[in-house]
Design a protein around this motif. Structure first.
Motif, PDB file in Angstrom:
ATOM      1  N   HIS A 139       0.833  -1.199   0.000  1.00 47.64           N
ATOM      2  CA  HIS A 139       0.000   0.000   0.000  1.00 47.64           C
ATOM      3  C   HIS A 139       0.873   1.256   0.000  1.00 47.64           C
ATOM      4  O   HIS A 139       0.666   2.192  -0.782  1.00 47.64           O
ATOM      5  N   GLU A 154      -7.572  -6.069   7.915  1.00 44.90           N
ATOM      6  CA  GLU A 154      -7.444  -4.620   8.055  1.00 44.90           C
ATOM      7  C   GLU A 154      -6.660  -4.021   6.894  1.00 44.90           C
ATOM      8  O   GLU A 154      -7.039  -2.994   6.318  1.00 44.90           O
ATOM      9  N   LYS A 177      -8.748  -4.088   3.718  1.00 47.61           N
ATOM     10  CA  LYS A 177      -9.806  -3.081   3.763  1.00 47.61           C
ATOM     11  C   LYS A 177      -9.256  -1.695   3.453  1.00 47.61           C
ATOM     12  O   LYS A 177      -9.873  -0.919   2.703  1.00 47.61           O
ATOM     13  N   ALA A 178      -8.072  -1.386   3.998  1.00 46.69           N
ATOM     14  CA  ALA A 178      -7.458  -0.076   3.755  1.00 46.69           C
ATOM     15  C   ALA A 178      -7.146   0.104   2.266  1.00 46.69           C
ATOM     16  O   ALA A 178      -7.338   1.186   1.699  1.00 46.69           O
ATOM     17  N   ARG A 185      -8.677  -1.390  -0.301  1.00 44.92           N
ATOM     18  CA  ARG A 185      -9.923  -1.254  -1.059  1.00 44.92           C
ATOM     19  C   ARG A 185     -10.544   0.128  -0.864  1.00 44.92           C
ATOM     20  O   ARG A 185     -11.090   0.711  -1.797  1.00 44.92           O
ATOM     21  N   GLU A 186     -10.458   0.650   0.382  1.00 47.83           N
ATOM     22  CA  GLU A 186     -10.993   1.998   0.636  1.00 47.83           C
ATOM     23  C   GLU A 186     -10.223   3.058  -0.130  1.00 47.83           C
ATOM     24  O   GLU A 186     -10.750   4.143  -0.413  1.00 47.83           O
ATOM     25  N   ASP A 187      -8.983   2.747  -0.478  1.00 47.26           N
ATOM     26  CA  ASP A 187      -8.165   3.680  -1.243  1.00 47.26           C
ATOM     27  C   ASP A 187      -8.336   3.462  -2.750  1.00 47.26           C
ATOM     28  O   ASP A 187      -7.579   4.001  -3.557  1.00 47.26           O
ATOM     29  N   GLY A 188      -9.318   2.617  -3.119  1.00 47.61           N
ATOM     30  CA  GLY A 188      -9.632   2.417  -4.533  1.00 47.61           C
ATOM     31  C   GLY A 188      -8.858   1.317  -5.210  1.00 47.61           C
ATOM     32  O   GLY A 188      -8.916   1.171  -6.438  1.00 47.61           O
ATOM     33  N   THR A 215     -11.450  -8.264  -3.758  1.00 45.82           N
ATOM     34  CA  THR A 215     -12.584  -7.428  -4.140  1.00 45.82           C
ATOM     35  C   THR A 215     -13.713  -8.344  -4.601  1.00 45.82           C
ATOM     36  O   THR A 215     -13.516  -9.173  -5.496  1.00 45.82           O
ATOM     37  N   GLU A 237     -17.626  -1.159  -7.349  1.00 48.19           N
ATOM     38  CA  GLU A 237     -17.942  -1.537  -5.974  1.00 48.19           C
ATOM     39  C   GLU A 237     -19.419  -1.262  -5.670  1.00 48.19           C
ATOM     40  O   GLU A 237     -20.039  -0.392  -6.266  1.00 48.19           O
TER      41      GLU A 237
END
Length: 1433
Positions: A116, A150, A153-154, A156-159, A180, A212
């Motif tokens: 990441h 965790e 998830k971070a 995916r939340e960042d695209g 995803t 999403e």
């Protein structure tokens, strides 16, 4: 017992939002690769190979994919960043030299956090995430030692979109937590990465387009690759206690099952074990869970007893391949059985295997050790060398596994995508007519003509050196006479005889049946012979099919020689009828050895230049077959009747291909894989294959040119296209080729060979260009783009690959699956030669033949044109005539020539055959004088009137072709005159030569795409294909169907751009134009779907082509997601009588589905319910669609079409219309009608028809109406086939009663029948009529239609006799069918009843006896049939 590790390969649904809009094309992809101790050094090498393949398959460029790579264990190790390399070559070099195993513990969570920060935190080279979405591909071999949720998830939340791939002992929970949506996969071993690599490319594309938040819309999981099939393993489990053999068998099954995409809507797998008893371990309905199937395999244990394979095959057919047990045969899903046995069967396997194959099951056989080769071949599908394998021992199963999987997938692809398309190619080749060809004298003149290099402004100039592309056709089948000679001897079982008829009907169904085209007659033989129907009797394909179905087996011995002599006389008669100008063929089908000599009659047939095709089954003697045919290539033999369908295309191809390539002109380059994997022996076989193809081509500077390039890691030119001009020189050069060795760089070779299609390498301009790639290896570089560049330049690519090659790459190279030949080994290459040659000789074109059209030539015959130039103009027109189906109901031609004044050569209704039109044109001479074109056009107007043969009022397209070489003397009138013609609905095509004025041409044509200009008369050859395409595309399809209810179901989802939606509407409007739209003929309805559904308009709501086209044009796109299954359920209401359907009247019901994507819901069940209702479903897939899903919609691959984009829809329009025009017509219900006559007023010596004018006035019409009982059927969606036989009990000579299908000359057998005296309606007459039914089976309905002038016996006796006959051979369904038939007969006869007084003369019979009264007390000139009365049981 050794327990093998079992992991699941889950192929998830990726097409949730992918097919909803175009989405991003490319992405930024980071590979995060496990390099821990759990994976190990050895497996790490396989991961590196996987990455090499994957990177080689992606288009990595500055504006396309960017790729980064890292490996991890307890920490992250960066290999290269997204911006480090701009293309794949340095990446591949890095992988080869610098990518080394690390080792250590497995901490995926930590690696995700590091990835990441390293790759996704800063701007990625300034690229827009919406255009280039960030993707992380994680490979893991075991469960993570830290938390992954965790960190995932971070990301995916960042695209970041994550694809997780697990191997070996990877945790399913970890994989799902990271991924995803459902983009997570489990592979059983690291070795499976190799097979998974082609899927990975598509997965990356899919996840890049995924949106999403749409997880709730996932209903059906997509299937990966060719993986929709029902597969049953049939296992001989008596292994004599050998644990080692059992382990080998289990390992084979586990590896095979693990590689399959097993899900309810994808692959279903059944397991059956047998020895002396058969046990179903896993049915298809339960074979949808891979874990459970693998557990069943683990639980397999040896059994004792002998092998009863026949019994096992029978039980498998009855208990496994049934809809109740999970078979999806009715949904169009391929059915496949795999037999594994190591010994000979104790029972008969042949009949059981035949019955299983007849159910549509493809059988693979794998014999080990002591298995009988003969039995394996008899069980396996045809050809045995493709479906039967023999292994020396169980240990070979491991090495055979990959071959088996490729054969399995290849068979699925062949069934779903390839076979139907190759059949269509064959049909179109046979339907094609010969076009315009260059004569030697004209060629000499042509080369002397000089081109003006400076054309006038505004003129469209065509290169006069552009030669006409040949219309490579099966010339023999444009016009041909074919007799079928059918062995009806007693050693043929009824089911086998039915299969013979089906095969022959399928064969003749491939031809263009018409009086002046292909004619077909039939003779049946045994001890003696019987003329079933003469060659001139049936003139349409539907009637011919019914006539073949109607043939009744005669029984007896096999005297083939005598039958050949009899048929020879019929063929001699046929030849005389057509002036000995039409090729003649005899197709003989036999299953036994002839008891008389065949040599002499076969020799006499060949002396008459009759081509004999000998087909033998079972006990047929192959030596006799060769004696009959005279040539090996026209001899065919199969072990069983069910295999006849597998040789249909081969037989038809041989009939039509005698001179298919006679005038072929082509430049053909061979691109030959010479890498190290081929080896000297296979290299030699490849050279033999090439030489065989060369031997089937006419080599020469004006015919076929051939060049060869070899490749491996380098390229080697063997010879250019123009190097050798004889077959022997080319073959010698091929023999001298030396094997290179090394690796396979196919993409580079494709780029290299492209230069050989240029003039400086011997290629000729305007000549069709072909590339034949032959390879056995997987390309180590990118092939898609260099192949696409070749195809864009007009090169047609055929790919021939053996199983070492990558079939996905071959499809990328050729662009179409049907142009890929994928075979197990080099020995099988010989079996594809004819298919490949026909594909080259007759490539698919947009429009093959002109079918229904009115064409008028307006020919400049002024003094500026000399005789030689005039002849070139005539040949140009004759070329168009040759491409047309000339006939009263097909294409009509008219012509006028003009100079100072116009002069009609012939009107549209004057000449009815192609030869007549050509003859008049050939004999025409120029007039001389000035050029008054406007006056000629004005004069031509009256030629487009009904009185002069025009069918404009019937909706037949009208075309005027004006050909002129000079400026018009009345040019000022041209615009108004031509516009008046165009306003009338006439398409004007203007062809100008030399001195013609381009502005005048434009004024006549009305638009620039409808006029053509060449500088010289020789240049006409260069524009012929363009003009003929315009004419051909203007013609209607020759539609055989009178009535149809047709519903269009349009995809209106987001993935279709509004411009493409408009193209779809225009396409549907053009389809409508080909039908006679009215309430009584063709009714049209339209519905639209996405994730919602909208009824646009119902059947019959609008009539007329213009009104319906206007309604289609007004349709607005609804947008949304793609739910075809839901739409199929909702569109059912269109096919109800209360919404305009005529389904209860027997009118064919047709649904045409158009879609550009994969459905998000299940389609199979909804489609099957519609088909069961009697609706024929056709599907058209545009772009990236799922062939397997389209087949589940239609139920068969033959009703599925695919095109690359919306612009290509026009290319398949005629094919779609033709399919719709042949909808319905299937016969599952059969009624035999015996027609008898009881006329007491007739005298001895009179003929039957003498003094009976009512017969000539009404009988023909009554019988015609009886033969088409609309709405009378025992099954929805089928029609009842009626056969008619006459019985004349009082004839001087015994009347030969014979059931036949109605034809216009059906009464001919009654002509001249002399009577002994009057007939009497008594019980003896009833018995005689009943005895006419040769087949007393209850499967056929039986009706007696008696024309009587009164009873001559006691009414009670007649009724009792009628009751007795009714009880013979009748079942419930037959009685019900007869009830409807008699009701229909009542309606038919009542049309002819005018005097109610005649009702008292009606004969009142029960059951099947129908009486029609002819009153004796009325003058014979006024006698009229009366109404029918009946009572049903």
């Amino acid at each position: 017992m050794k327990m093998l590790p079992i992991l699941i390969l889950t192929m998830a649904c990726f097409h949730v939002c992918v097919n909803q809009d175009s989405g991003p094309e490319y992405a930024d992809v980071v590979f995060l690769v496990d390099s821990s101790d759990h994976l190990g050094m050895k497996s790490f090498l396989l991961v590196r190979t996987f990455l090499t393949k994957l990177i080689s398959s992606l288009p990595i460029e500055a504006d396309k994919y960017h790729v980064a790579l890292a490996q991890y264990s307890d920490a992250l190790h960066n290999e290269f960043q997204l911006g480090t390399f701009k293309n794949r070559n340095p990446m591949l070099n890095h992988l080869k030299k610098n990518f080394q195993f690390i080792g250590g513990s497995l901490k995926i969570g930590n690696a995700l956090q590091e990835a990441h920060r390293t790759y996704f935190s800063a701007p990625t080279n300034g690229r827009d995430k919406k255009l280039f979405p960030p993707i992380l591909v994680v490979l893991a071999s075991s469960e993570s030692e830290d938390d992954v949720e965790e960190a995932s998830k971070a990301l995916r939340e960042d695209g970041v979109k994550i694809i997780s791939v697990g191997m070996q002992k990877a945790s399913e929970e970890n994989l799902k937590a990271m991924a995803t949506s459902q983009f997570h996969f489990s592979l059983r071993t690291v070795r499976d990465l190799s097979a998974f690599a082609p899927n990975m490319t598509q997965i990356i594309k899919d996840v890049s387009k995924y949106k999403e938040g749409m997880a709730d819309d996932i209903i059906v999981e997509a299937c990966q690759g060719p993986s929709v099939a029902d597969v049953v393993f049939l296992l001989d489990m008596a292994l004599n206690g050998s644990q080692e053999n059992l382990d080998h068998l289990k390992a084979f099954l586990e590896e095979s099952v693990s590689a399959l995409d097993i899900k309810e809507n994808c692959m279903r797998v059944g397991l059956v074990a047998y020895s002396n008893e058969t046990r179903v371990i896993n049915s298809l309905s339960k074979g949808i869970n891979k874990t459970e199937i693998l557990q069943h395999i683990q639980d397999l244990s040896p059994r004792t007893g002998q092998a009863y394979t026949g019994d096992a095959l029978r039980k498998t057919r009855k208990e496994v391949f049934s809809a109740q047990r999970g078979s999806r045969k009715n949904q169009g899903v391929p059915q496949i059985a795999v037999l594994v046995t190591h010994r000979a069967s104790e029972d008969n396997v042949t009949k059981a295997a035949v019955n299983l194959r007849r159910e549509g099951v493809t059988i693979f056989t794998m014999g080990i050790e002591g298995a009988s080769q003969d039995q394996l071949e008899k069980i396996a599908s045809h050809p045995a060398e493709q479906f039967a394998s023999k292994l020396s021992d169980f240990s070979e199963l491991a090495t055979h596994n990959q071959t088996f999987l490729k054969k399995l997938r290849n068979q699925i692809t062949h069934t779903v995508s390839v076979l139907s398309e190759r059949t269509e190619i064959l049909k179109s080749a046979m339907a094609e007519n010969r076009g315009y060809s260059l004569k030697l004298s004209e060629a000499t003149h042509f080369t002397q003509l000089m081109l003006n290099p400076y054309p006038k402004p505004g003129k469209r100039v065509f290169d006069a050196e552009k030669l006409l592309p040949s219309f490579f056709s099966c010339v023999d089948t444009e016009e041909a006479d074919i007799y079928l000679l059918i062995d009806g001897s007693g050693n043929t079982q009824p089911t086998d005889f039915h299969e013979m008829k089906t095969f022959l009907s399928d064969v003749v169904g491939m031809f263009n049946i018409a009086p002046h085209k292909v004619r077909v007659g039939a003779v049946q033989y045994a001890d003696t012979w019987d003329l079933e129907f003469e060659i001139s009797k049936y003139t349409s394909k539907p009637d011919l099919g019914k006539a073949i179905e109607n043939i009744r087996q005669m029984g007896g011995n096999t005297n083939t020689g005598a039958a050949l002599n009899f048929t020879l006389k019929l063929l001699q008669k046929a030849k005389k009828q057509r002036g000995n100008k039409v090729p003649c063929h005899l197709v003989i089908l036999t299953n036994g050895m002839s008891q008389d000599s065949v040599l002499e009659p076969a020799h006499r047939l060949r002396e008459e230049n009759i081509r004999v095709h000998a087909i033998g089954v079972k006990e047929a003697n192959q030596t006799q077959l060769r004696e009959i045919a005279g040539e090996e290539k026209r001899v065919y033999y199969v072990h069983e009747f069910d295999a006849l369908r597998d040789i249909r295309n081969q037989v038809v191809q041989e009939i039509c291909a005698e001179e298919a390539c006679r005038d072929m002109k082509a430049d053909i380059m061979f691109l030959v894989d010479s890498s190290g994997s081929i080896g000297p022996e296979n290299f030699s076989k490849m050279k033999t294959f090439m030489k065989n193809l060369v031997s089937k081509s006419q080599i020469g500077v004006d015919r076929v040119q051939i060049g060869v390039v070899q490749f491996s890691h380098e390229h080697k030119e063997e010879f250019q296209l123009n190097t050798f001009m004889t077959q022997s020189d080319i073959s010698s050069a091929i023999d001298q080729m030396i094997h290179i060795g090394e690796t396979t760089l196919t993409g580079s070779a494709l780029s290299f060979v492209s230069q050989y299609f240029s003039p400086d390498k011997g290629a000729r301009p305007n000549v069709r260009k072909f590339l034949i790639l032959i390879t056995d290896g997987e390309a180590q570089d990118l092939v898609r783009e260099p192949a696409a560049a070749l195809r864009k330049d007009g090169v047609i690519i055929y790919s021939v690959g053996v199983f070492g090659s990558n079939v996905t790459q071959l499809e990328e190279i050729s662009g179409k699956r049907e142009m890929v030949f994928y075979v197990e080994n080099f020995d099988i290459l010989q079996h594809i030669e004819d298919d490949l040659v026909l594909g080259i000789c007759s490539p698919r074109e947009e429009c093959k033949r002109i079918e229904v059209l009115d064409v008028v030539f307006v020919i400049d015959s002024s003094g500026s044109i000399d005789y030689q130039e005039y002849n070139i103009m005539k040949d140009f027109m004759i070329g168009l005539v040759k491409k047309a189906d000339v006939g009263k109901n097909q294409v009509r031609f008219g012509a006028l020539k003009y100079a100072d004044d116009p002069e009609v050569l012939f009107y549209l209704d004057e000449l009815g055959t192609k030869l007549e039109v050509i003859s008049v044109l050939q004999n025409d001479q120029p007039m001389g004088g000035n050029t008054y074109t406007a006056e000629a056009l004005a004069f031509s107007d009256h030629m487009f009137t009904e009185a002069r043969g025009s069918r404009l009022h019937k909706g037949v397209p009208q075309v005027l072709i004006v050909i002129t070489d000079g400026e018009s003397h009345d040019a000022e009138k041209l615009n108004a005159t031509a516009k008046a013609l165009r306003d009338k609905g006439i398409l004007v095509l203007a062809v100008g030569i030399a001195g013609a004025n381009s502005w005048e041409l434009l004024a006549m044509a009305g638009s620039s795409d409808k006029y053509y200009f060449v500088e010289t008369f020789g240049g006409l050859k260069g524009i012929f294909s363009d003009v003929s395409a315009s004419v051909c595309n203007s013609s209607k399809v020759d539609c055989e169907i009178e009535k149809v209810d047709l519903v269009f179901l349009m995809d209106g989802s987001n993935s279709i751009h509004p411009n493409d939606f408009q193209k779809m509407k225009e396409f549907l409007a053009s389809v409508v134009q080909d039908f006679d739209v009215s309430l009584n003929r063709v009714r049209i309805g339209v519905a639209q779907f996405s994730d919602s559904y909208r009824s646009e308009f119902l059947l019959g709501a609008f009539t007329g082509e213009k009104e319906i086209s206007s309604q289609i044009e007004s349709i607005q796109q609804i947008f949304g997601y793609t739910r075809i299954g839901d739409a199929l359920r909702k569109v059912r209401h269109y096919f109800r009588p209360d919404t305009g359907s005529r389904i209860n009247a027997g009118t064919p019901q047709v649904l045409l589905v158009l879609t550009d994507g994969r459905s998000q819901d299940e389609v199979a069940q909804a489609a099957e319910e519609l088909r069961h209702k009697g609706v024929d479903i056709y599907s058209v897939g545009i772009g990236d669609v799922d062939d397997q899903q389209l087949v589940q919609i239609t139920g068969t691959a033959e009703k599925k079409l695919t095109v690359h984009n919306f612009d290509e829809l026009r290319k398949v329009k005629k094919r779609i219309v033709r399919n719709i025009c042949t909808s319905g017509g299937e016969s599952n219900c059969f009624v035999d009608v015996v027609v008898g006559f009881d006329i007491s007023s007739q005298q001895r010596g009179q003929t039957l028809l003498e003094s009976q004018p009512w017969m000539e006035a009404y009988l023909q019409d009554i019988l015609r109406a009886i033969s088409s009982l609309n709405g009378v059927s025992c099954e929805v969606g089928t029609e009842t086939q009626v056969s008619i036989a006459f019985q004349v009990t009082n004839a001087v000579e015994k009347y030969p009663s014979k059931f036949e299908i109605y034809s216009d000359n059906i009464l001919s057998s009654l002509q001249g029948v002399t009577l002994t005296g009057p007939s009497r309606l008594n019980t003896n007459l009833l018995s005689s009529l009943w005895d006419t039914f040769q087949n007393k089976s209850a499967a056929r309905g039986k009706v007696v239609l008696l024309f009587s002038d009164g009873m001559d016996d006691d009414i009670e006796k007649l009724e009792q006799k009628s009751d007795d006959l009714r009880k013979e051979g009748t079942n419930h369904y037959a009685r019900l069918l007869i009830h409807f038939v008699i009701s229909a007969l009542n309606s038919i006869i009542s049309r002819y009843v005018t005097d109610p007084e005649f009702g008292k003369h009606v004969c009142n019979m029960r059951g099947r006896l129908v009486g029609v009264s002819v009153p004796p007390d009325t003058p014979t000139s006024q006698q009229t049939p009366k109404k029918i009365t009946h009572r049903t049981p």
